[in-house]
Design a protein around this motif. Structure first.
Motif, PDB file in Angstrom:
ATOM      1  N   THR A  40       0.749  -1.109  -0.129  1.00 51.65           N
ATOM      2  CA  THR A  40       0.236  -0.038   0.066  1.00 51.65           C
ATOM      3  C   THR A  40       1.103   1.212   0.214  1.00 51.65           C
ATOM      4  OG1 THR A  40      -1.782  -1.274   1.277  1.00 51.65           O
ATOM      5  CG2 THR A  40      -1.794   1.207   1.414  1.00 51.65           C
ATOM      6  N   LYS A 111      -5.330  -8.804  -8.939  1.00 49.62           N
ATOM      7  CA  LYS A 111      -5.261  -7.559  -8.240  1.00 49.62           C
ATOM      8  C   LYS A 111      -3.966  -6.787  -8.426  1.00 49.62           C
ATOM      9  CE  LYS A 111      -3.860  -9.155  -3.652  1.00 49.62           C
ATOM     10  NZ  LYS A 111      -4.345  -9.339  -2.118  1.00 49.62           N
ATOM     11  N   TYR A 112      -3.092  -7.458  -8.975  1.00 48.85           N
ATOM     12  CA  TYR A 112      -1.713  -6.797  -8.966  1.00 48.85           C
ATOM     13  C   TYR A 112      -1.334  -6.689 -10.556  1.00 48.85           C
ATOM     14  CZ  TYR A 112      -1.019  -6.992  -4.130  1.00 48.85           C
ATOM     15  OH  TYR A 112      -1.386  -6.595  -2.614  1.00 48.85           O
ATOM     16  N   SER A 114      -2.208  -4.892 -12.899  1.00 48.14           N
ATOM     17  CA  SER A 114      -2.197  -3.627 -13.368  1.00 48.14           C
ATOM     18  C   SER A 114      -0.719  -2.937 -13.011  1.00 48.14           C
ATOM     19  CB  SER A 114      -3.439  -2.518 -12.879  1.00 48.14           C
ATOM     20  OG  SER A 114      -4.414  -2.920 -13.426  1.00 48.14           O
ATOM     21  N   TYR A 115      -0.496  -3.079 -11.589  1.00 44.46           N
ATOM     22  CA  TYR A 115       0.790  -2.674 -11.126  1.00 44.46           C
ATOM     23  C   TYR A 115       1.997  -3.227 -11.852  1.00 44.46           C
ATOM     24  CZ  TYR A 115       4.240  -0.903  -7.958  1.00 44.46           C
ATOM     25  OH  TYR A 115       5.329  -0.272  -7.315  1.00 44.46           O
ATOM     26  N   GLY A 145      -7.430  -3.616 -14.570  1.00 42.67           N
ATOM     27  CA  GLY A 145      -7.591  -2.754 -13.566  1.00 42.67           C
ATOM     28  C   GLY A 145      -9.074  -2.018 -13.612  1.00 42.67           C
ATOM     29  N   THR A 148     -11.093  -4.680 -11.416  1.00 37.99           N
ATOM     30  CA  THR A 148     -11.132  -4.910 -10.230  1.00 37.99           C
ATOM     31  C   THR A 148     -10.968  -3.552  -9.263  1.00 37.99           C
ATOM     32  OG1 THR A 148      -8.395  -4.356 -10.621  1.00 37.99           O
ATOM     33  CG2 THR A 148      -9.304  -6.796 -10.609  1.00 37.99           C
ATOM     34  N   ASP A 150      -9.041  -0.720  -9.655  1.00 34.68           N
ATOM     35  CA  ASP A 150      -7.817  -0.142  -9.491  1.00 34.68           C
ATOM     36  C   ASP A 150      -7.702   0.927 -10.803  1.00 34.68           C
ATOM     37  OD1 ASP A 150      -5.241   0.317  -9.045  1.00 34.68           O
ATOM     38  OD2 ASP A 150      -4.180  -1.491  -9.268  1.00 34.68           O
TER      39      ASP A 150
END
Length: 385
Positions: A40, A111-112, A114-115, A145, A148, A150
């Protein structure tokens, strides 16, 4: 912190794919919670490259190596790949990015996506592989993203998707303009104004090129909006936006043949970049058009400063061509051809032009193949051939 981070980098670099995938998984609930918390913080610092950025990455990597891999491990690995890319350690950057993608797939972590894709495909991958290979992963990361929630990283991926399409010439300008409009409106709808503002230089140059007036609109005063945005960005010390406007302004000015305007954009950008922690490299595109503009000025003037500036651009492109020939080989050949032309080395220039055209076609940079053809035609015309 950077020294300790580089020590961890060396450990990771030597890991094989199998070693990483077979590593123990993090089971200590306190450590898992710590990784989630640090992720985060990492996200909060990522887009602004905050003061604690490297410290956060170091602690996440340390926990990963000591207590085992987890979903968040792919994020700190992909972030390290970006850090290494900024340090111009492109081979290590590519390898660490590859490990991040492996972990992302192992944990099937939507969930990750996009990052990680923003880091790997939006920043580093174009320095080692053809830019077109990043386009679909970036679009996929945008779509996931949005699904989800994001939103910020979804829009970051959308920005890189559009920028890479412009740089690589994979989309016709008319199709790119439609995509720019759709994504731009969505960025406004979701209040992602940072990315919307960053799209404006691309959107403006695409629109202006499609108008085909024969001269850059900034020069003849009709593009009041773009000129206003540039002046405002400079006044507000928004260097990143101002630099982007100078990059794409140089592209437009060069294509329309106003070389003095092109070098003015370049010189203004270079002044601002002196105060920036890193330059906007765009996989060699700025250096390419810088070099073309300087060489065009050298054709018109005996002032040696243009040759010196062009040599610096050629040196930068030479470096990029070594690590990513599919993106920059033809750029280097064309700049070398232009330099040979100025030096009066007719036979060598002719050979370089032909090689540049062939390489651009082979690497599917059709828009830069067109520039190479145009420059070659002018060369042969000057030499009565």
């Amino acid at each position: 912190v950077l020294r300790d981070l580089m020590a961890l980098k060396s450990s990771l670099e030597n890991l094989s794919d199998a070693d990483l995938l077979n590593s123990k998984e993090m089971v200590d609930s306190d450590m898992v919670a710590a990784m989630s918390f640090l992720q985060t913080l990492l996200l909060c610092n990522f887009l602004i490259y905050g003061d604690q950025f490297l410290t956060i990455v170091f602690h996440m990597l340390y926990l990963t190596l000591k207590y085992g891999i987890c979903e968040e491990s792919c994020c700190c690995l992909s972030t390290l790949s970006v850090v290494l890319c900024h340090m111009k350690d492109y081979d290590a950057s590519e390898r660490i990015g590859q490990l991040a993608i492996l972990l992302l797939e192992k944990f099937q972590s939507r969930k990750y996506i996009s990052y990680v894709h923003c880091c790997v495909f939006g920043v580093i991958r174009g320095f080692n592989r053809h830019i077109k290979m990043s386009i679909e992963p970036l679009l996929s990361a945008y779509q996931i993203g949005m699904q989800t929630g994001d939103i910020q990283l979804a829009m970051s991926n959308a920005y890189w998707y559009l920028a890479d399409n412009f740089i690589s010439g994979q989309l016709h300008l008319a199709a790119l303009k439609r995509n720019l409009k759709v994504f731009g409106e969505q960025m406004v709808e979701y209040k992602q104004m940072v990315f919307h503002h960053l799209l404006r230089p691309i959107e403006q140059v695409v629109s202006n090129l499609l108008l085909s007036t024969g001269e850059p609109l900034l020069l003849i005063g009709r593009d009041k909006e773009q000129e206003s945005i540039l002046n405002k960005a400079i006044e507000q010390n928004n260097s990143y936006l101002a630099i982007q406007m100078c990059i794409f302004g140089c592209v437009e000015a060069y294509i329309y043949g106003d070389y003095e305007l092109a070098v003015n954009f370049t010189q203004k950008r270079h002044e601002m970049e002196r105060n920036m922690p890193s330059k906007s490299r765009f996989y060699g595109m700025p250096d390419f058009f810088d070099g073309l503009s300087f060489l065009a000025m050298a054709h018109q003037s005996s002032d040696q400063k243009w040759i010196l500036s062009a040599n610096e651009s050629i040196s930068n492109i030479d470096h990029f061509a070594k690590v990513s020939p599919s993106n920059c080989e033809h750029k280097l050949l064309l700049l070398q051809a232009e330099m040979k032309s100025i030096m009066g080395e007719v036979e060598e220039a002719s050979n370089k032009y032909e090689l540049a055209i062939s390489a651009a076609e082979r690497n599917e940079f059709i828009h830069e193949q067109a520039i190479a053809n145009e420059r070659a035609a002018e060369f042969f015309l000057r030499n009565g051939d």
